[in-house]
Enzyme design. Sequence first.
Site, mmCIF file in Angstrom:
data_model
loop_
_atom_site.group_PDB
_atom_site.id
_atom_site.type_symbol
_atom_site.label_atom_id
_atom_site.label_comp_id
_atom_site.label_asym_id
_atom_site.label_seq_id
_atom_site.Cartn_x
_atom_site.Cartn_y
_atom_site.Cartn_z
ATOM 1 N N TRP A 46 21.477 4.098 -20.839
ATOM 2 C CA TRP A 46 21.900 2.557 -20.605
ATOM 3 C C TRP A 46 21.123 1.116 -22.134
ATOM 4 C CZ3 TRP A 46 21.303 0.538 -14.614
ATOM 5 C CH2 TRP A 46 22.532 1.490 -14.136
ATOM 6 N N TYR B 176 10.585 -13.819 -11.942
ATOM 7 C CA TYR B 176 9.656 -13.055 -11.561
ATOM 8 C C TYR B 176 8.275 -13.796 -12.725
ATOM 9 C CZ TYR B 176 6.792 -8.846 -11.707
ATOM 10 O OH TYR B 176 5.775 -8.341 -11.264
ATOM 11 N N LEU C 235 4.408 2.296 -4.988
ATOM 12 C CA LEU C 235 4.151 3.315 -6.690
ATOM 13 C C LEU C 235 2.647 2.979 -6.812
ATOM 14 C CD1 LEU C 235 4.510 4.861 -9.364
ATOM 15 C CD2 LEU C 235 5.495 2.689 -10.083
ATOM 16 N N GLY D 25 0.913 -1.282 -0.118
ATOM 17 C CA GLY D 25 -0.253 0.013 -0.358
ATOM 18 C C GLY D 25 0.418 1.069 -0.037
ATOM 19 N N HIS E 130 13.680 0.916 -12.151
ATOM 20 C CA HIS E 130 12.989 0.142 -14.039
ATOM 21 C C HIS E 130 13.465 2.095 -14.405
ATOM 22 C CE1 HIS E 130 9.755 -2.282 -11.821
ATOM 23 N NE2 HIS E 130 9.776 -3.047 -12.988
#
Length: 319
Positions: A203, A138, A14, A11, A181
């Site tokens: 990058w 993931y 993001l 909570g 990210h």
Amino acid sequence: MTKKIVLVTGGSGLVGSAIREVIEGEKPSDEEWIFASSKDANLCDPESTAAMFDKYKPTHVIHLAAQVGGLFANMKYKVEFWRNNIAMNDNIFQECHKRGVQKLVSCLSTCIFPDKTTFPIDETMIHNGPPHFSNEGYAYAKRMVDVQNRMYKAQHGCNFTAVIPTNIFGKHDNFHLDDSHVIPGLIHRGYLCKQKGEPFTIWGSGKPLRQFIYSTDLARLMIWTMREYEEADPIILSVGEEDEISIADVAHSVAKALDFQGEVNFDTTKADGQFKKTANNAKLRKYLPDFKFTPFDEAMATTVEWFMANYDVPGAVRK
Ligand code: GFB
């Protein structure tokens, strides 16, 4: 009319913070919202998870808590991304089932889809082949949520479902220089390069393509999902294919929002990751044909403003 008690795990992150902001604006009379964070419970631990459910007794759950990170973190910590997400999800599903929670909405990501696939991607393609190698820990853990939704429905009639957003950005993100990210990573590095008068290095080649959803837009769509969406099958929450942009375009939008005037260059020794994961949002548009997404540059400007205003505020920015 009994009040819904909606527990949001993750909570303070993001998306959790964005949902809180929308709900605080709405003040729904028939819903009580609880925004739990890692201070409330260690969701990898069954007892700690059970104690949090004892305390809050939710009727509805939005499960956002997860071990997440950008391309480079995913490549570095595959085992942890698998083990921690599998453990958290199993504890949440069991507690929701044991306590008769009326609805559970989990959050996946378009990186779970097969890497070698036809485009655009839609919800039926989740299990059609291996995900990109960079995020297999993931991706496979999150694919299991789709399987768990179906199993709990088949065996126990549970009303559990999931949303599949594309890359998310906004305020309250993780701005860690290596593990974040792409958008928060670029905002942080661009900010430091501007301060030091150094070139702004992006990058990778800048060629990969991504669709980005602003956290506040995703928040509104997840609240709608919790209230209105009645399928066990997942739904992609994304801007349209026409809004797909290159990493180089993202970098220029970040530079503009930072008012960075210096040299921008690309470090091609760094990985590009998956070239693209173009998703179609036809299912969402069937339900919400008129939903308006925040224009990308406007959302970028708000995010950069928030970052710069909070950068030196102790504990405000995860970096
Ligand atoms: O958001 P990101 O890290 O993850 O974006 P993915 C990676 C792309 O941005 C690559 C380029 O093409 C990188 O080369 N890039 C350029 C950067 N500069 C940077 C930078 O400073 N930081 C980062 N992180 N990238 C993730 C999945 O994939 O997408 C996660 O690994 C999750 O599991 C997330 O699903 C939404 O979009 O490649």
